[in-house]
Write an enzyme that holds these catalytic residues in place. Sequence first.
Site, mmCIF file in Angstrom:
data_model
loop_
_atom_site.group_PDB
_atom_site.id
_atom_site.type_symbol
_atom_site.label_atom_id
_atom_site.label_comp_id
_atom_site.label_asym_id
_atom_site.label_seq_id
_atom_site.Cartn_x
_atom_site.Cartn_y
_atom_site.Cartn_z
ATOM 1 N N HIS A 77 0.325 -1.367 -0.151
ATOM 2 C CA HIS A 77 -0.047 -0.359 0.401
ATOM 3 C C HIS A 77 0.885 1.666 -0.256
ATOM 4 O O HIS A 77 0.311 2.488 -0.005
ATOM 5 C CB HIS A 77 -1.258 -0.165 1.126
ATOM 6 C CG HIS A 77 -0.318 0.485 2.184
ATOM 7 N ND1 HIS A 77 -0.633 -0.730 3.662
ATOM 8 C CD2 HIS A 77 -0.140 1.602 3.161
ATOM 9 C CE1 HIS A 77 0.405 -0.287 4.785
ATOM 10 N NE2 HIS A 77 -0.408 0.498 4.684
ATOM 11 N N ASP A 131 -0.055 -7.521 0.922
ATOM 12 C CA ASP A 131 0.532 -6.231 1.048
ATOM 13 C C ASP A 131 1.637 -5.590 1.499
ATOM 14 O O ASP A 131 2.519 -5.301 2.359
ATOM 15 C CB ASP A 131 -0.203 -5.133 2.610
ATOM 16 C CG ASP A 131 -0.846 -3.979 2.862
ATOM 17 O OD1 ASP A 131 0.576 -3.009 1.476
ATOM 18 O OD2 ASP A 131 -1.094 -3.628 3.699
ATOM 19 N N SER A 190 4.360 2.763 8.092
ATOM 20 C CA SER A 190 3.944 1.001 7.007
ATOM 21 C C SER A 190 5.551 0.662 6.576
ATOM 22 O O SER A 190 6.235 2.126 5.775
ATOM 23 C CB SER A 190 2.920 1.797 6.201
ATOM 24 O OG SER A 190 1.923 1.735 6.635
#
Lengths: 489, 496
Positions: free
Chosen positions: B81, B112, B191
């Site tokens: 992402h 992901d 992230s």
Amino acid sequence: MNPRLPPLLAALFLVGLSPLSAAPEPSETTGVVKVRVTSQAHDFLRPWLKKAPATREAVGAVLSGNRVLVTAELVANHNFVEIEHPDSGEKSAAIVRAVDYDANIALVEPSGKSFLPRIRALALADEPGTGDTVQAVQFESTGSPMRTPLTLTTVEVGPYPVSDMALLLYRLSGSLQYRDGSFALPLLSEGKLVGIVMRYDPRTQAADAISSPVIRKFLAGVARNATGIFPRAGVAYAPTRDPQLRKFLGLENGAGGVLVTFIDPRGPAAEAGIEKGDVLVDIQGERIDQDGNFAHPRHGRISLSHLISTADEKEMPFRLLRNGESKIVSVKPRPRPPTESISPPHQLDSAPRYLVSGGLVFQELGRQFLREWGASWDKRAPQRLLYLDRFQHELYPEGNRRIVFLSHVLPSPATIGYEHLSQLVVTRVNGRDIRSLEDLDAALAAPVDGFQKFELDGEPHQIVLDQAEAEKVTPALQRHYGVTELKRV
Amino acid sequence: MRTHSRRIPVLAALLCCLLAAGAEPSRADSTAPIRVRTSLVRVNTTAVLPDYRMPWIAGRSAGGVGAGFVIAGNRVITNAHVVSNARFLALEKDGDPNRWLADVKFIAHDADLALLEVRDPRFFEGMQALEFGGIPPLDSTVSVYGYPIGGERLSITRGVVSRIDFQLYSHSGADSHLAIQIDAAINPGNSGGPVLQAGKVVGVAFQGYSGDVAQNTGYMIPTPVVRRFLKDIEDGAYDRYVDLAIGYFPLLNPAQRRSLGLAANGHGVLVTRVYPQGSCDGVLEKGDVLIEIDGHPVASDSFVELEGERVEMPEIVERKFLGDPVTFRILRNGSEKTVTATLKSAASFMINARNYDVRPRYVALAGLLFQPLDREFIETWRPEDLRIRYTFDEFASDDIYLDRPEVVVLSAVLPDPVNTFLAGFAGGIVDTINDRKIRGLADVAAVVDEKPERYIIRLLGEGRPLVLEHTAAEEAAARIRSRYQIPSDRNLEATR
């Protein structure tokens, strides 16, 4: 009024005041009474129960023959109906003589025969026209009638609140003040009854009223003890204004006619041989325009469905164009009772059918069940059931059946592992097709090797109960969950 | 089945913040452990987000910041992402003012994860590859490294392992895998950053709940998922996760067990559905009882024991790859037998997954916009129509995909004299055009290419056909193209 005033004082205050207020002339309290209804709806989520009772009050229109006209919504699921004389405050119990949910209209009758003759009955007015001013009647807390002028803005065919039918409707505009007991209000024109207000939106100051042709048709139907009153043809149509569509259908540019887009497979239009794709150009000599309206002598353009819904139940010639050929078929419209639907559009005044087996609760699909999801039930109710209800004609063209589903599970020793199952359509039980609760009841009487085998449309597709175990747990189940009766089929 | 589990997407808030974070240069905290400082990468991205309401435009661009880290073989790992829809990637490393241009080498939207390639090999000079550890035990301490909001420099947060469980991976919105919940703060910008224990990577930080849903719940991708990704790409392509594509029901009810002829030994689940075209099509049947999977007994609640842990049955398949076999011991019609299936991806369910790195597909004809029904469609147009919502939700379970591999919707009518009577039909599902059954967007384009005299478009459940004359459509085409600025009447290719 000061809300903190003790009730006794308030009563004294009112009693003390009333002689001072202008006592209405007996002749002026013409034709209206208070109607108080205590209703108790059935709980479709726990079909063996009724919900809490609630009392609503409306203004009823007194008609000749000891009858009072109110809306059907008011008397739906009634336990007790009471009529109150506005002047004397005298009360009489009443019974519901007739009710029609298509037209949202009902007749009640006081049990005291001497009660109504002292009030002058209302005559039915001629049809009003748009722009006319009519009066909605409410009661002040003193009991004197209060008249509010409303302007008739539109006369059109529109949806009525209970059933799925569209009938002639009066749309009115005006500022209607809040008064107690205004669940439904008679609409008068020069002292005669012209309609019944059934909806009012204070924000837009718009009211919808049952129209006088609908009232007339209802009363005529009641007079001949008809079970259903408003006929349907069972046809849906689309406008043909689009020139590209007209050319494709081979229609002349100036001509009228609407495209038939749906035929109820078991309705009068289907029986008469009308087909999807036909162009409907006239009904009983009335020309249908490109939007599906005919020229009403009083109201101008009105939807063709008004021609059908107000017709007597007799053959009506429908002129069609099929592949360019003109064709006349004879259609005999007839009312469709809700019980004829696969998933009935409403079920009021009667208890929902259900069957409990070992803790599995089975019901038949109907919109009354889906309405338990509140005002926006058509979005919030279980999607699969909504889909089956909405597209029932498409999914079950053969008709003549109900949709039985496992609505929920009352956990018991017999239903271990099934607790979370709900809203699953039952297709077969013990090898038999299930098309109604009667079918289910009969199938359960014939267990296979001591097992009740249920086949479901949706995960997990099959579940099994031990017949002996299910019977053994039943008394405790009934006690624990308050299930008074195991079935109502 | 798992691919159908519906949980609240939790990444949404995180993703928005992540992309909104500024892209200022940073210097690593000199107190951070030296090993991590020489392995950590700050990922600056510029993404172009497609607009499914106007599928013909490129979409708006948005910048963002995430984290990544160097692993063996001069590779950088981060979250999918962080780099989805990216058009420009610039990496930064500690104590180095340079921006290092990078490209996405492999991306796994279902897990992901993404692997980046740096164009200039000098980037890796002085960098140290991190090594992977195992699954950290519950209640043990881990440290999270990254560039979360709240400042520009490296941030380290610490927490304990709270839970190890299957979770919905909200980036795709359709896949659930093992995930580890920790109580260290994981915020936008974390992230793709490594989570370390005893100097080894035990996870990749990837999602969390927004503060108004739950506090102190961050999630990391555990190493078995990361290792699977790295193994999958060894052959030069990422093949996605594989799926059994079956429905099953725990056999907890004693009567149901007896009726199936099962002993009360607590084993076996009922196969309730075998998805046509899925891995087990033709191998398993509805009504079979699964007793063992790859030699592991299946408990009646659908759990199996794997490496000393009780895990859900599909965990067996989580570690397998495209084309791998899986063996079942089943009970069918009273007799036991062994069958083997060859695993493949569950393509028929992909209607539920979000699209990335592709331009929206569409066909425009006389102002009528046709788009495939997928998750992007639902999230963009938010249709209230029952038929569309039902078709989307039951696409797999009602076998709709067999009849129409791609459901085409008349998503919008761009007003023009040619279509002025058709405005009310937007939101309808296209059944046929000129009697050709529409089983995908390509069918719509094929009819257009035939240049028929007129188009007769029939929508499901709608008795009135939509009629467009070819000459009228032709005449309107240039007008609509220039008024609505539609450069091309179609995009059929799912490419960038």
